[in-house]
Design a protein around this motif. Sequence first.
Motif, PDB file in Angstrom:
ATOM      1  N   LYS A 100       8.053   9.533  14.021  1.00  0.00           N
ATOM      2  CA  LYS A 100       8.545  10.723  12.996  1.00  0.00           C
ATOM      3  C   LYS A 100       7.531  11.191  11.721  1.00  0.00           C
ATOM      4  N   LYS A 101       5.904  10.967  12.520  1.00  0.00           N
ATOM      5  CA  LYS A 101       4.885  11.442  11.711  1.00  0.00           C
ATOM      6  C   LYS A 101       5.483  11.662  10.542  1.00  0.00           C
ATOM      7  N   GLN A 102       5.489  10.093  10.234  1.00  0.00           N
ATOM      8  CA  GLN A 102       5.597  10.180   8.318  1.00  0.00           C
ATOM      9  C   GLN A 102       4.583   8.931   8.234  1.00  0.00           C
ATOM     10  N   LEU A 103       4.304   8.050   8.877  1.00  0.00           N
ATOM     11  CA  LEU A 103       3.506   7.379   8.528  1.00  0.00           C
ATOM     12  C   LEU A 103       1.507   7.644   8.482  1.00  0.00           C
ATOM     13  N   ARG A 104       1.235   9.060   9.049  1.00  0.00           N
ATOM     14  CA  ARG A 104       0.288   9.235   8.160  1.00  0.00           C
ATOM     15  C   ARG A 104       0.532   9.610   7.227  1.00  0.00           C
ATOM     16  N   LEU A 105       1.564  10.040   6.521  1.00  0.00           N
ATOM     17  CA  LEU A 105       1.957  10.810   4.907  1.00  0.00           C
ATOM     18  C   LEU A 105       1.805   9.379   3.965  1.00  0.00           C
ATOM     19  N   VAL A 106       2.110   8.153   4.732  1.00  0.00           N
ATOM     20  CA  VAL A 106       1.762   6.657   3.454  1.00  0.00           C
ATOM     21  C   VAL A 106       1.116   6.451   3.645  1.00  0.00           C
ATOM     22  N   LEU A 107      -0.535   6.944   5.302  1.00  0.00           N
ATOM     23  CA  LEU A 107      -1.052   5.456   5.350  1.00  0.00           C
ATOM     24  C   LEU A 107      -2.514   6.634   4.310  1.00  0.00           C
ATOM     25  N   VAL A 108      -2.281   7.718   4.621  1.00  0.00           N
ATOM     26  CA  VAL A 108      -3.274   8.791   2.971  1.00  0.00           C
ATOM     27  C   VAL A 108      -3.199   8.191   1.750  1.00  0.00           C
ATOM     28  N   ARG A 109      -1.820   7.906   1.001  1.00  0.00           N
ATOM     29  CA  ARG A 109      -1.683   7.381  -0.178  1.00  0.00           C
ATOM     30  C   ARG A 109      -1.899   5.661  -0.540  1.00  0.00           C
ATOM     31  N   THR A 110      -1.468   4.911   0.768  1.00  0.00           N
ATOM     32  CA  THR A 110      -1.839   3.864   0.180  1.00  0.00           C
ATOM     33  C   THR A 110      -3.236   2.591   1.355  1.00  0.00           C
ATOM     34  N   GLY A 111      -3.866   3.575   2.127  1.00  0.00           N
ATOM     35  CA  GLY A 111      -4.868   2.971   2.951  1.00  0.00           C
ATOM     36  C   GLY A 111      -3.886   2.227   4.599  1.00  0.00           C
ATOM     37  N   ARG A 112      -4.907   1.828   5.462  1.00  0.00           N
ATOM     38  CA  ARG A 112      -3.797   1.090   6.293  1.00  0.00           C
ATOM     39  C   ARG A 112      -3.881  -0.530   5.722  1.00  0.00           C
ATOM     40  N   ARG A 113      -4.142  -1.193   5.066  1.00  0.00           N
ATOM     41  CA  ARG A 113      -4.593  -2.600   5.135  1.00  0.00           C
ATOM     42  C   ARG A 113      -2.941  -2.783   4.798  1.00  0.00           C
ATOM     43  N   GLU A 114      -3.110  -2.164   3.878  1.00  0.00           N
ATOM     44  CA  GLU A 114      -1.970  -2.108   2.363  1.00  0.00           C
ATOM     45  C   GLU A 114      -0.978  -2.507   3.268  1.00  0.00           C
ATOM     46  N   TYR A 115      -0.703  -1.239   3.703  1.00  0.00           N
ATOM     47  CA  TYR A 115       0.841  -0.377   4.762  1.00  0.00           C
ATOM     48  C   TYR A 115       0.856  -2.473   6.101  1.00  0.00           C
ATOM     49  N   PHE A 116       0.025  -1.982   6.651  1.00  0.00           N
ATOM     50  CA  PHE A 116       0.226  -3.343   7.626  1.00  0.00           C
ATOM     51  C   PHE A 116       0.298  -4.320   7.576  1.00  0.00           C
ATOM     52  N   ARG A 117      -0.370  -5.334   6.287  1.00  0.00           N
ATOM     53  CA  ARG A 117      -0.266  -6.187   5.942  1.00  0.00           C
ATOM     54  C   ARG A 117       0.980  -6.209   4.605  1.00  0.00           C
ATOM     55  N   ALA A 118       1.276  -5.483   4.396  1.00  0.00           N
ATOM     56  CA  ALA A 118       2.987  -5.131   3.854  1.00  0.00           C
ATOM     57  C   ALA A 118       4.341  -5.293   5.082  1.00  0.00           C
ATOM     58  N   LYS A 119       3.606  -5.060   6.010  1.00  0.00           N
ATOM     59  CA  LYS A 119       4.868  -3.852   7.288  1.00  0.00           C
ATOM     60  C   LYS A 119       5.232  -6.023   7.503  1.00  0.00           C
ATOM     61  N   TYR A 120       3.655  -6.450   7.581  1.00  0.00           N
ATOM     62  CA  TYR A 120       3.545  -7.995   8.597  1.00  0.00           C
ATOM     63  C   TYR A 120       5.477  -8.928   7.418  1.00  0.00           C
ATOM     64  N   LEU A 121       4.780  -8.494   6.054  1.00  0.00           N
ATOM     65  CA  LEU A 121       5.576  -9.808   5.838  1.00  0.00           C
ATOM     66  C   LEU A 121       6.994  -9.484   5.452  1.00  0.00           C
ATOM     67  N   ALA A 122       6.925  -8.034   5.711  1.00  0.00           N
ATOM     68  CA  ALA A 122       8.901  -7.684   5.602  1.00  0.00           C
ATOM     69  C   ALA A 122       9.527  -7.803   6.827  1.00  0.00           C
ATOM     70  N   VAL A 123       8.384  -7.958   7.956  1.00  0.00           N
ATOM     71  CA  VAL A 123       9.163  -8.161   9.747  1.00  0.00           C
ATOM     72  C   VAL A 123       9.613  -9.299   9.286  1.00  0.00           C
TER      73      VAL A 123
END
Length: 280
Positions: A100-123
């Motif tokens: 849905k092209k939402q990920l790039r908007l999130v990563l610009v604000r949070t950073g890749r490492r923080e996003y993927f680590r948070a996603k892994y933990l939540a999953v």
Amino acid sequence: MKMIKIELKKAFTGNRFWLAFGIGQFLGISSILTVYRSWLSQREYIQYWEDRFPVRQAYTLYNVWILNEQLSIGRTLFFFWLPFLAAFPFAASYYQEEKKKQLRLVLVRTGRREYFRAKYLAVFLSGFVVISGTLLVNLAISAAFFPWEKPLPFYPYFSILENDFGAAIFYSYPSLYAGMYILIEGIFGGLLANFVFVCTMYVKNQFLSFGIVLLVYVGAEAIKNILFVGNLKAQEISVYGFLRGSGYVRNGWIILGEGLFFLLIQLILVEKQVNTYEIY
């Protein structure tokens, strides 16, 4: 920390989480009802023989909850579809956000490492809760229907072999044994959910990602059965096998080793995605 809170909120408040949890509870309750009907049909026989033989042990709490009983289709379906139930709540969220092209908007604000680590933990936590929560509720409901009795070492319990990992604990502290396996099942539920999550990073089809994990999960069981046919002393090497108890000896070191292997591979692939994902 803020990103973790956001991902956890999305994981545990969505309809997919409650649907998966509800399906797990439905299968768990159907397991209880199947065993309860069997117990009702055997009740007179048990009462007649209980003074001479330990026949009551067949329908005591720790022998009839979903992890040990071998009678119901609910138990069979729960363990067969365990990866799907664990992964359904949140494992495909990365794929959906990317599509849905939402990920790039999130990563610009949070950073890749923080996003993927948070996603892994939540999953992981969503898969953990669905699987361990189903088992915990099943044990609690079973306790309302069936009597608690300490297991007897000489009685042939359905899924507890003499050399099984935790067998000694089962006969001495069955509640501790139940808690230990609820924890193990939940951990592997989380790891299987993240298996799907990792697949969605590299396979651009969420349905295929679910299929790959289910194929690996069931395929390993099929290969094991071919290799070990007739060998009742074989060590259980299939995740499907040692999660449900299949008649092969469960080894704690194998369970630990496979769990760490899954974790290591997933962390390596997530880290690779952190370093290679292009925001633009």
